[in-house]
Design a protein around this motif. Structure first.
Motif, PDB file in Angstrom:
ATOM      1  N   ALA A 135       0.835  -1.204   0.000  1.00 63.01           N
ATOM      2  CA  ALA A 135       0.000   0.000   0.000  1.00 63.01           C
ATOM      3  C   ALA A 135       0.864   1.244   0.000  1.00 63.01           C
ATOM      4  O   ALA A 135       1.986   1.263   0.520  1.00 63.01           O
ATOM      5  N   GLY A 136       0.328   2.319  -0.584  1.00 59.82           N
ATOM      6  CA  GLY A 136       1.033   3.583  -0.627  1.00 59.82           C
ATOM      7  C   GLY A 136       0.781   4.418   0.615  1.00 59.82           C
ATOM      8  O   GLY A 136      -0.056   4.087   1.458  1.00 59.82           O
ATOM      9  N   PRO A 137       1.481   5.541   0.746  1.00 59.71           N
ATOM     10  CA  PRO A 137       1.366   6.379   1.954  1.00 59.71           C
ATOM     11  C   PRO A 137      -0.019   6.991   2.131  1.00 59.71           C
ATOM     12  O   PRO A 137      -0.429   7.285   3.261  1.00 59.71           O
ATOM     13  N   GLU A 138      -0.752   7.167   1.016  1.00 61.15           N
ATOM     14  CA  GLU A 138      -2.065   7.795   1.118  1.00 61.15           C
ATOM     15  C   GLU A 138      -3.095   6.919   1.832  1.00 61.15           C
ATOM     16  O   GLU A 138      -4.155   7.401   2.230  1.00 61.15           O
ATOM     17  N   THR A 139      -2.792   5.631   1.985  1.00 59.36           N
ATOM     18  CA  THR A 139      -3.757   4.706   2.565  1.00 59.36           C
ATOM     19  C   THR A 139      -3.756   4.715   4.090  1.00 59.36           C
ATOM     20  O   THR A 139      -4.665   4.183   4.715  1.00 59.36           O
ATOM     21  N   GLY A 140      -2.716   5.260   4.696  1.00 59.10           N
ATOM     22  CA  GLY A 140      -2.609   5.229   6.143  1.00 59.10           C
ATOM     23  C   GLY A 140      -1.873   4.020   6.668  1.00 59.10           C
ATOM     24  O   GLY A 140      -1.608   3.921   7.869  1.00 59.10           O
ATOM     25  N   HIS A 141      -1.548   3.065   5.804  1.00 56.80           N
ATOM     26  CA  HIS A 141      -0.748   1.904   6.225  1.00 56.80           C
ATOM     27  C   HIS A 141       0.311   1.634   5.162  1.00 56.80           C
ATOM     28  O   HIS A 141       0.396   0.556   4.581  1.00 56.80           O
ATOM     29  N   ALA A 142       1.113   2.654   4.891  1.00 55.60           N
ATOM     30  CA  ALA A 142       2.143   2.593   3.848  1.00 55.60           C
ATOM     31  C   ALA A 142       3.067   1.403   4.060  1.00 55.60           C
ATOM     32  O   ALA A 142       3.503   1.126   5.178  1.00 55.60           O
ATOM     33  N   GLY A 143       3.358   0.727   2.963  1.00 58.58           N
ATOM     34  CA  GLY A 143       4.308  -0.367   2.988  1.00 58.58           C
ATOM     35  C   GLY A 143       3.725  -1.706   3.380  1.00 58.58           C
ATOM     36  O   GLY A 143       4.423  -2.722   3.288  1.00 58.58           O
ATOM     37  N   ARG A 144       2.467  -1.737   3.805  1.00 56.99           N
ATOM     38  CA  ARG A 144       1.878  -3.011   4.224  1.00 56.99           C
ATOM     39  C   ARG A 144       1.516  -3.836   3.002  1.00 56.99           C
ATOM     40  O   ARG A 144       0.993  -3.322   2.011  1.00 56.99           O
ATOM     41  N   LEU A 145       1.796  -5.137   3.054  1.00 53.95           N
ATOM     42  CA  LEU A 145       1.490  -6.042   1.951  1.00 53.95           C
ATOM     43  C   LEU A 145      -0.024  -6.181   1.803  1.00 53.95           C
ATOM     44  O   LEU A 145      -0.720  -6.560   2.744  1.00 53.95           O
ATOM     45  N   VAL A 146      -0.530  -5.864   0.615  1.00 55.49           N
ATOM     46  CA  VAL A 146      -1.973  -5.948   0.381  1.00 55.49           C
ATOM     47  C   VAL A 146      -2.333  -6.974  -0.691  1.00 55.49           C
ATOM     48  O   VAL A 146      -3.508  -7.319  -0.840  1.00 55.49           O
ATOM     49  N   ALA A 147      -1.337  -7.478  -1.425  1.00 56.09           N
ATOM     50  CA  ALA A 147      -1.605  -8.470  -2.461  1.00 56.09           C
ATOM     51  C   ALA A 147      -0.321  -9.218  -2.767  1.00 56.09           C
ATOM     52  O   ALA A 147       0.782  -8.692  -2.586  1.00 56.09           O
ATOM     53  N   CYS A 148      -0.475 -10.441  -3.225  1.00 55.44           N
ATOM     54  CA  CYS A 148       0.704 -11.236  -3.585  1.00 55.44           C
ATOM     55  C   CYS A 148       0.322 -12.247  -4.664  1.00 55.44           C
ATOM     56  O   CYS A 148      -0.863 -12.498  -4.924  1.00 55.44           O
ATOM     57  N   ALA A 149       1.324 -12.825  -5.292  1.00 55.48           N
ATOM     58  CA  ALA A 149       1.121 -13.850  -6.316  1.00 55.48           C
ATOM     59  C   ALA A 149       2.434 -14.569  -6.545  1.00 55.48           C
ATOM     60  O   ALA A 149       3.508 -14.085  -6.168  1.00 55.48           O
ATOM     61  N   ALA A 150       2.337 -15.737  -7.161  1.00 57.75           N
ATOM     62  CA  ALA A 150       3.517 -16.485  -7.577  1.00 57.75           C
ATOM     63  C   ALA A 150       3.636 -16.417  -9.090  1.00 57.75           C
ATOM     64  O   ALA A 150       2.627 -16.477  -9.810  1.00 57.75           O
ATOM     65  N   VAL A 151       4.848 -16.288  -9.599  1.00 56.31           N
ATOM     66  CA  VAL A 151       5.090 -16.223 -11.038  1.00 56.31           C
ATOM     67  C   VAL A 151       6.430 -16.878 -11.329  1.00 56.31           C
ATOM     68  O   VAL A 151       7.391 -16.704 -10.583  1.00 56.31           O
ATOM     69  N   TRP A 152       6.489 -17.682 -12.391  1.00 56.74           N
ATOM     70  CA  TRP A 152       7.734 -18.347 -12.733  1.00 56.74           C
ATOM     71  C   TRP A 152       7.806 -18.554 -14.250  1.00 56.74           C
ATOM     72  O   TRP A 152       6.791 -18.687 -14.925  1.00 56.74           O
ATOM     73  N   PRO A 153       9.020 -18.584 -14.798  1.00 59.99           N
ATOM     74  CA  PRO A 153       9.182 -18.805 -16.238  1.00 59.99           C
ATOM     75  C   PRO A 153       9.034 -20.274 -16.586  1.00 59.99           C
ATOM     76  O   PRO A 153       9.416 -21.158 -15.812  1.00 59.99           O
ATOM     77  N   MET A 154       8.487 -20.541 -17.755  1.00 56.83           N
ATOM     78  CA  MET A 154       8.362 -21.907 -18.251  1.00 56.83           C
ATOM     79  C   MET A 154       8.052 -21.839 -19.735  1.00 56.83           C
ATOM     80  O   MET A 154       7.722 -20.770 -20.270  1.00 56.83           O
ATOM     81  N   ARG A 189       6.927  -9.719 -19.504  1.00 60.87           N
ATOM     82  CA  ARG A 189       7.190  -9.322 -20.888  1.00 60.87           C
ATOM     83  C   ARG A 189       8.603  -8.780 -21.035  1.00 60.87           C
ATOM     84  O   ARG A 189       9.316  -9.118 -21.990  1.00 60.87           O
ATOM     85  N   ALA A 190       9.013  -7.960 -20.090  1.00 59.28           N
ATOM     86  CA  ALA A 190      10.361  -7.414 -20.134  1.00 59.28           C
ATOM     87  C   ALA A 190      11.409  -8.512 -20.008  1.00 59.28           C
ATOM     88  O   ALA A 190      12.527  -8.388 -20.519  1.00 59.28           O
ATOM     89  N   GLY A 191      11.044  -9.605 -19.327  1.00 60.12           N
ATOM     90  CA  GLY A 191      11.972 -10.722 -19.147  1.00 60.12           C
ATOM     91  C   GLY A 191      11.990 -11.694 -20.305  1.00 60.12           C
ATOM     92  O   GLY A 191      12.709 -12.705 -20.241  1.00 60.12           O
ATOM     93  N   GLY A 192      11.209 -11.452 -21.346  1.00 61.95           N
ATOM     94  CA  GLY A 192      11.246 -12.298 -22.531  1.00 61.95           C
ATOM     95  C   GLY A 192      10.087 -13.243 -22.705  1.00 61.95           C
ATOM     96  O   GLY A 192      10.050 -14.006 -23.681  1.00 61.95           O
ATOM     97  N   ALA A 193       9.111 -13.241 -21.797  1.00 54.76           N
ATOM     98  CA  ALA A 193       7.958 -14.125 -21.937  1.00 54.76           C
ATOM     99  C   ALA A 193       7.041 -13.612 -23.039  1.00 54.76           C
ATOM    100  O   ALA A 193       6.740 -12.417 -23.114  1.00 54.76           O
TER     101      ALA A 193
END
Length: 410
Positions: A51-70, A111-115
């Motif tokens: 989250a950004g500073p405007e939210t009142g809880h800057a830096g807190r993890l609000v979303a995540c995901a896993a990603v890998w090349p194949m 995309r930047a990594g070539g996928a």
């Protein structure tokens, strides 16, 4: 509402517990399964959004995901891709655009990594369709009484031998033949092999099937439980291997009432089942996103006897480089792609030619056409594609092939 974000990037070690909690809240996945997945794929697989500073809880993890090349195989050739899984957003922060912001970061990075492609199983469709994903293929859950799979002895010239579940190398060599003859299968890394052969964390029982010439397939089964037998993974490359697998599974008729396995729409066990009783228990769509249009089209294979030129007029609201007109030239099973300028009326400038075969479609519809999941006639019928008869007929030849499927779920 547009999310105000404090940053997308690699998940920090101190954020791992928070990410595990988000995944548990989103999918009910326990912490031990989350930790096992991260250990198998490596810590670099996880991405986070803060989250950004405007939210009142800057830096807190609000979303995540896993990603890998194949690599994902289409037309007998591997296409550089990225798998995406476990996309989770803090339940208290849903509806603020964090999921979209996270996915944008993932796709831009890949995309930047070539996928050239991105593939995932969706928990919900609207978010991903807005991001340009289209239906790419299917995964079927089949089941049958063991007695329905075989009505006779195994082939006299075949054999079934126990194999080592901890060494996937010989199995991968067999499976590679399957990759080249079907559409949609992914080249498994260590993590995906572990999930396939050890679905519950414990090794399954693996057997190779073959004849005088050597192995022609394999089958992996989880020990029976509650009168059910689960096939963890299988690869059948010959009629003899299919019959051996059928006889092997039918041999469990005294211990189990039903056998289940994962496969495609043209599953070999189903096609050769001698008795009624085989059924589909579930069918899941997986989604495909074209990240780099020229690279995606040039990387996949095509029918070797087809040649010609097709102009694709593509719209992509997320990746501007994919929007525009592209001439796809096919010869000898390979493709070349060239971007075309547009005329003042926004139509493709065809260099003075009036006989161009032109298809107009979105990047999401192109994903379904590209994979072979939906043909151009079906896409045009529902308004997802526009083009004349010559262009549609040519596209049907270009993208013909086996129906895309994938047994791996992530």
């Amino acid at each position: 509402m547009t999310a105000v974000t404090g940053g997308f990037g690699l998940l920090l070690p101190e954020e791992r517990a928070d990410a595990a909690a988000l995944v548990r809240q989103g999918f009910g996945i326990p912490r031990e399964y989350f930790d096992r997945s991260v250990e198998l794929f490596g810590p670099d697989v996880m991405r986070g959004l803060r989250a950004g500073p405007e939210t009142g809880h800057a830096g807190r993890l609000v979303a995540c995901a896993a990603v890998w090349p194949m690599d994902q195989w289409f037309g007998g050739r591997p296409v550089p891709s990225c798998g995406v899984a476990a996309v989770a957003v803090d339940p208290a922060e849903r509806g603020r655009g964090y999921g979209t912001a996270l996915m944008r970061g993932l796709l831009e990075e890949a995309r930047a990594g070539g996928a050239a492609l991105s593939v995932l199983y969706p928990a919900t469709l609207p978010v991903y369709t807005r991001l340009g994903f289209g239906r790419g293929g299917v995964s079927f859950d089949w089941s049958a009484p063991p007695a329905a799979l075989s009505d006779g002895p195994p082939p006299a010239d075949g054999w079934v031998r126990r194999a080592d579940a901890s060494d996937a190398s010989p199995l991968a060599a067999l499976r590679r033949t399957l990759l080249t003859t079907t559409n949609g299968l992914v080249e498994r890394n260590e993590g995906l092999w572990s999930f396939a052969l050890c679905p519950d964390g414990a090794p399954s029982d693996v057997y190779t099937l073959g004849g005088a010439g050597g192995p022609e397939g394999y089958i992996a089964v989880v020990p029976p439980a509650d009168r059910k037998l689960t096939v963890a993974d299988l690869c059948l490359l010959s009629p003899r291997a299919v019959r051996l697998a059928q006889s092997f599974l039918a041999g469990y008729r005294a211990q189990v009432d039903r056998v289940s396995w994962r496969g495609g729409p043209d599953d070999a066990l189903v096609l050769l089942a001698p008795e009624r009783g085989v059924r589909v228990d579930a069918c899941d769509d997986w989604l495909l996103r074209i990240l780099d249009l020229p690279r995606a089209l040039e990387s996949r294979g095509y029918p070797p006897g087809v040649s010609g030129e097709l102009v694709l007029d593509v719209s992509d609201a997320l990746i501007p480089e994919n929007s525009g007109c592209f001439r796809l030239r096919l010869c000898g099973g390979t493709a070349s792609v060239r971007s075309l300028p547009r005329g003042p009326d926004s139509a493709p400038k065809a260099g003075g030619r009036t006989d161009e075969a032109v298809l107009s479609l979105s990047i999401a519809a192109l994903a379904s056409l590209y994979s072979g999941h939906k043909g151009p006639h079906a896409l045009r019928q529902v308004g997802l594609l526009r083009g004349g008869e010559d262009a549609v007929a040519l596209a049907a030849l270009f993208f013909s092939g086996p129906t895309p499927w994938m047994p791996d779920r992530f």
